[in-house]
Motif scaffolding. Structure first.
Motif, PDB file in Angstrom:
ATOM      1  N   ASP A   1       0.842  -1.196   0.000  1.00  0.00           N
ATOM      2  CA  ASP A   1       0.000   0.000   0.000  1.00  0.00           C
ATOM      3  C   ASP A   1       0.883   1.254   0.000  1.00  0.00           C
ATOM      4  O   ASP A   1       0.635   2.212   0.728  1.00  0.00           O
ATOM      5  CB  ASP A   1      -1.003   0.004   1.163  1.00  0.00           C
ATOM      6  CG  ASP A   1      -2.051  -1.109   1.044  1.00  0.00           C
ATOM      7  OD1 ASP A   1      -2.037  -1.838   0.029  1.00  0.00           O
ATOM      8  OD2 ASP A   1      -2.878  -1.238   1.955  1.00  0.00           O
TER       9      ASP A   1
ATOM     10  N   ASP B   1       1.031  -4.779  -1.609  1.00  0.00           N
ATOM     11  CA  ASP B   1      -0.196  -5.403  -1.117  1.00  0.00           C
ATOM     12  C   ASP B   1      -1.269  -5.156  -2.176  1.00  0.00           C
ATOM     13  O   ASP B   1      -0.953  -5.073  -3.362  1.00  0.00           O
ATOM     14  CB  ASP B   1      -0.544  -4.875   0.282  1.00  0.00           C
ATOM     15  CG  ASP B   1      -1.636  -5.716   0.931  1.00  0.00           C
ATOM     16  OD1 ASP B   1      -1.666  -6.936   0.695  1.00  0.00           O
ATOM     17  OD2 ASP B   1      -2.485  -5.165   1.649  1.00  0.00           O
ATOM     18  N   ASP B   2      -2.513  -4.981  -1.770  1.00  0.00           N
ATOM     19  CA  ASP B   2      -3.580  -4.864  -2.771  1.00  0.00           C
ATOM     20  C   ASP B   2      -3.646  -3.506  -3.458  1.00  0.00           C
ATOM     21  O   ASP B   2      -3.874  -3.416  -4.666  1.00  0.00           O
ATOM     22  CB  ASP B   2      -4.938  -5.208  -2.145  1.00  0.00           C
ATOM     23  CG  ASP B   2      -5.240  -4.448  -0.863  1.00  0.00           C
ATOM     24  OD1 ASP B   2      -4.306  -3.918  -0.238  1.00  0.00           O
ATOM     25  OD2 ASP B   2      -6.426  -4.406  -0.472  1.00  0.00           O
ATOM     26  N   HIS B   3      -3.432  -2.419  -2.694  1.00  0.00           N
ATOM     27  CA  HIS B   3      -3.736  -1.097  -3.267  1.00  0.00           C
ATOM     28  C   HIS B   3      -2.757  -0.640  -4.339  1.00  0.00           C
ATOM     29  O   HIS B   3      -3.021   0.359  -5.001  1.00  0.00           O
ATOM     30  CB  HIS B   3      -3.873  -0.060  -2.151  1.00  0.00           C
ATOM     31  CG  HIS B   3      -5.098  -0.288  -1.318  1.00  0.00           C
ATOM     32  ND1 HIS B   3      -6.375  -0.056  -1.810  1.00  0.00           N
ATOM     33  CD2 HIS B   3      -5.259  -0.780  -0.074  1.00  0.00           C
ATOM     34  CE1 HIS B   3      -7.259  -0.377  -0.888  1.00  0.00           C
ATOM     35  NE2 HIS B   3      -6.612  -0.824   0.169  1.00  0.00           N
TER      36      HIS B   3
ATOM     37  N   ASP C   1      -0.550  -3.619   6.478  1.00  0.00           N
ATOM     38  CA  ASP C   1      -1.912  -3.734   5.951  1.00  0.00           C
ATOM     39  C   ASP C   1      -3.018  -3.344   6.911  1.00  0.00           C
ATOM     40  O   ASP C   1      -4.051  -2.826   6.499  1.00  0.00           O
ATOM     41  CB  ASP C   1      -2.187  -5.165   5.429  1.00  0.00           C
ATOM     42  CG  ASP C   1      -3.657  -5.394   5.114  1.00  0.00           C
ATOM     43  OD1 ASP C   1      -4.176  -4.724   4.200  1.00  0.00           O
ATOM     44  OD2 ASP C   1      -4.312  -6.193   5.805  1.00  0.00           O
TER      45      ASP C   1
HETATM   46 CA    CA Z   1      -3.949  -3.669   2.180  1.00  0.00          CA
END
Ligand code: CA
Ligand code: FE
Length: 526
Positions: free
Chosen positions: A187, A244-246, A422
């Motif tokens: 992120d 991570d995801d973002h 996270d």
């Molecule tokens: Ca995250």
């Protein structure tokens, strides 16, 4: 003749007009677009170093005289010849490497320069020159020799920096920690922007809404990299980075968007754009350059006999989150049998095998696993009041976690330590061989860093410390980072908290300290 001056924008080379032609911007006498002037400093995004090895490192910059150009090209359209210098002193009197490289449109005018053949365990200073301008000076460091009896290493750990939610004061204080290594656990950008009506934001993304295209993601990374505090951190020390995801999209998994209606082929095009922009803005080895939607991110970095850092990729190879509904793939707090399905994996089978092999072969004194998500089992309260587990984190991939911690115990890997982010809050956890049995052996310590600026979690985690006996510390209200000091007998971890994410001059203080002693896995108060 190169002029290594202060890099101030006041200096315009007499070659400017010729260089304008070379870079295809505009011929003298032509109408120069407002956003395309070669006399503007191309080093708006700073410099960075990464991937330290005993004989070198990667040096990074990206030329972007117009960093937020709508087409994502940074104000350039042709290759630009760029000079570099690496010196053994900060005054650049003892130059150890110099030369030229081309910054090309194919790489977004990013440079990933591999420097090798240097002596181990020494500081170096570096800078670039292009288009009549000098870059800021960065500091890198070669790692100790693999067989060195080194006795100390300081690292700092960051995750979750939302541009709009706060100033990057935490990064400024990290830069001042005199760390040997910076770890970014994901992120690093946020692909989404807060809603227009959201109160209390300190600044807005240049381009509102979600990043989807290559130009969007380049704009987002470039915007973040214009921040002077983040530039100072990258200039101060080499980094290792995972995502991570973002960096792509909230709660994506492998080729699946969080939006169940998005076809995987469409999502993979978005992932390819996001991974490419990530590579272009990080000091990664050129072998990491993505191919379409695929990019190798996991790897290991050795610092003498004292430490090895293993970086994991928790997003690209994972199974979809368990317990999904037809409407949404987003992570949520729930319970279902699928969480324990042994066929599911967070890391993917190949990375799992690679990691088990790393655990077996590990021979450094400390073995640090740097990755994105909280490993410890967390029983927590859902919005509807029911107790469950969060499906997007390791709790949604329990069989993989059991295999990973089992492999660690079987291999007798010396002094394992996990780092995670996270969750936008500080934690210190014991990782148990069997989380259902609080008396089962502790396999490793886990230190979780809070966000640089992103919002703290809601009330669902308020009782997590009481519910989960292996959680030794929890703070849900801070922003900041971790400092780790590795020594022959002990790892000391300081939890650093910034005074106010909305204050550009925020101060920093130490909230708590914990330690791990060699031969005694798990968290100790310090
Ligand atoms: Ca995250
Ligand atoms: Fe985050």
């Amino acid at each position: 003749m190169v002029r290594w001056n202060s890099g101030s924008a006041a200096t315009v080379s007499p070659l400017t007009d010729r260089r304008r032609l070379l870079v295809g911007l505009a011929a003298p006498g032509a109408v120069v677009p407002r956003r395309a002037r070669a006399s503007i400093d191309p080093f708006t995004l700073g410099v960075a170093s990464g991937a330290p090895s005993p004989d070198g490192f990667v040096l990074w910059t990206r030329l972007a005289p117009d960093p937020l150009a709508p087409d994502g090209r940074g104000g350039l359209s042709s290759p630009v010849r760029t000079r570099f210098e690496v010196a053994a002193d900060d005054g650049f009197r003892r130059i150890v490497r110099q030369g030229e490289v081309w910054a090309t449109p194919q790489d977004g005018h990013a440079i990933h320069l591999e420097v090798g053949g240097l002596p181990p365990d020494r500081p170096y200073w570096y800078r670039f020159e292009a288009l009549g301008h000098a870059s800021p000076v960065g500091r890198a460091r070669t790692a100790p020799d693999v067989a060195a009896d080194n006795t100390r290493l300081r690292f700092v750990v960051a995750s979750c920096a939302h541009w709009e939610s706060g100033w990057f004061s935490a990064y400024r204080h990290m830069a001042a920690e005199a760390a040997d290594l910076v770890l970014f656990l994901g992120d690093y950008i946020y692909e989404y922007s807060h809603r227009p009506e959201r109160q209390g934001l300190v600044r807005r993304h240049d381009r509102q809404g979600d990043a989807v295209t290559l130009a969007d993601y380049r704009n987002r990374y470039a915007l973040y990299r214009t921040d002077p505090d983040l530039q100072a951190l990258h200039a101060a020390a080499p980094c290792l980075v995972t995502w991570d995801d973002h960096e792509v999209q909230n709660d994506y998994a492998n080729r699946w968007s969080q939006d169940a209606s998005t076809p995987t082929a469409e999502f993979l095009r978005r992932r390819a754009a996001a991974y490419r922009a990530f590579y272009e803005h990080m000091p990664l080895r050129p072998w990491a350059r993505p191919r379409g939607p695929d990019m190798r991110l996991h790897g290991r970095t050795r610092f003498g006999r004292l430490a090895e850092f293993t970086v994991l990729d928790g997003r690209q190879h994972r199974s979809p989150q368990p317990c999904q509904t037809a409407a949404s793939r987003r992570g949520r707090v729930t319970l279902c049998d699928e969480m324990e399905d042994p066929r599911r994996s967070m890391l993917g089978p190949r990375q799992e095998r690679w990691l088990e092999e790393r655990f077996r072969r590990a021979d450094a004194r400390w073995n640090v696993v740097a990755q994105d998500l909280v490993v410890a089992r967390l029983e927590q309260t859902a919005a509807d009041g029911r107790v469950g587990h969060y499906t997007d984190g390791w709790d949604g991939y329990q069989a993989n976690r059991t295999r990973m911690l089992g492999a660690l115990a079987d291999a007798r890997t010396p002094n394992p330590v996990f780092l995670a982010g996270d969750i936008h809050s500080f934690w210190a956890n014991d990782l148990k061989s069997d989380f259902r049995d609080p008396r089962s052996p502790t396999v490793a310590a886990e230190f979780v860093t809070t966000s640089i600026t992103a919002d703290n979690p809601g009330r669902g985690l308020a009782d997590a410390e009481a519910r989960n006996p292996h959680v030794r510390f929890l703070d849900l209200r801070s922003h900041g980072y971790l400092v780790g000091d590795l020594g022959p007998q002990r790892l000391d971890v300081a939890y650093r908290k910034v005074s106010d994410r909305r204050d550009p001059n925020a101060t920093v203080s130490t909230l708590r300290r914990f330690a791990v002693e060699t031969g005694r896995p798990g968290v100790m108060p310090a």
